[in-house]
Design a protein around this motif. Sequence first.
Motif, PDB file in Angstrom:
ATOM      1  N   ALA A  38     -11.501  27.006  45.003  1.00 39.35           N
ATOM      2  CA  ALA A  38     -10.676  25.996  45.672  1.00 39.35           C
ATOM      3  C   ALA A  38     -11.106  25.826  47.125  1.00 39.35           C
ATOM      4  CB  ALA A  38      -9.205  26.373  45.593  1.00 39.35           C
ATOM      5  N   HIS A  39     -11.405  26.911  47.803  1.00 36.17           N
ATOM      6  CA  HIS A  39     -11.888  26.840  49.192  1.00 36.17           C
ATOM      7  C   HIS A  39     -13.215  26.092  49.274  1.00 36.17           C
ATOM      8  CE1 HIS A  39     -12.260  27.978  53.362  1.00 36.17           C
ATOM      9  NE2 HIS A  39     -13.457  28.481  53.114  1.00 36.17           N
ATOM     10  N   ASN A  54      -6.095  19.156  49.633  1.00 37.70           N
ATOM     11  CA  ASN A  54      -5.276  20.037  48.799  1.00 37.70           C
ATOM     12  C   ASN A  54      -5.847  20.065  47.386  1.00 37.70           C
ATOM     13  OD1 ASN A  54      -3.257  20.467  50.857  1.00 37.70           O
ATOM     14  ND2 ASN A  54      -2.661  18.349  50.496  1.00 37.70           N
ATOM     15  N   ASN A  64     -13.187  33.077  40.551  1.00 39.48           N
ATOM     16  CA  ASN A  64     -12.195  33.376  41.566  1.00 39.48           C
ATOM     17  C   ASN A  64     -11.573  32.041  41.996  1.00 39.48           C
ATOM     18  OD1 ASN A  64     -10.866  33.869  44.027  1.00 39.48           O
ATOM     19  ND2 ASN A  64     -12.237  35.573  44.502  1.00 39.48           N
ATOM     20  N   ILE A  65     -10.361  31.788  41.562  1.00 39.60           N
ATOM     21  CA  ILE A  65      -9.725  30.488  41.774  1.00 39.60           C
ATOM     22  C   ILE A  65      -9.604  30.166  43.259  1.00 39.60           C
ATOM     23  CG2 ILE A  65      -7.572  29.191  41.470  1.00 39.60           C
ATOM     24  CD1 ILE A  65      -7.313  30.534  38.730  1.00 39.60           C
ATOM     25  N   ALA A  66      -9.210  31.138  44.066  1.00 41.90           N
ATOM     26  CA  ALA A  66      -9.050  30.884  45.499  1.00 41.90           C
ATOM     27  C   ALA A  66     -10.382  30.531  46.152  1.00 41.90           C
ATOM     28  CB  ALA A  66      -8.437  32.104  46.181  1.00 41.90           C
ATOM     29  N   GLN A  67     -11.445  31.213  45.782  1.00 44.16           N
ATOM     30  CA  GLN A  67     -12.750  30.940  46.381  1.00 44.16           C
ATOM     31  C   GLN A  67     -13.295  29.579  45.945  1.00 44.16           C
ATOM     32  OE1 GLN A  67     -14.346  32.871  48.733  1.00 44.16           O
ATOM     33  NE2 GLN A  67     -15.591  31.032  48.893  1.00 44.16           N
TER      34      GLN A  67
END
Length: 118
Positions: A85-86, A108, A80-83
């Motif tokens: 990255a977070h 970022n 999961n790219i968003a997770q």
Amino acid sequence: MSDNRQTDYGKIEITPEALAAIAGAAAVRCFGIVGMVPRGLRQGVSEILGGDSLSRGVEVNQEGSDVKIDLWVVMCYGVNIAQVAHNVMETVSYEIETMTGLRAVEVNVNVMGVRVFE
């Protein structure tokens, strides 16, 4: 610009290169990150950096005790790219703050590619 602090024993200087090395090492320890890539790599991800080159995929801007960090990473296929990255944002922020005492006001994460393992 580097952070200078005067103590009873002498001066402590934290350079942007040191902050970049801390941020790069923290990022690649996160699950789902394959490696760092240099900023501006346009031909796709042909070069994944490791070891001593971790700071090449990091840009640090420092204003006083506030630090802004940009990371260029390659992730594993299927995460999961968003997770991820977070998680990278939180880990890098935590490492910078605990190791240097500086405040990471912005982290970022720029995903430059996804690597498929066979």
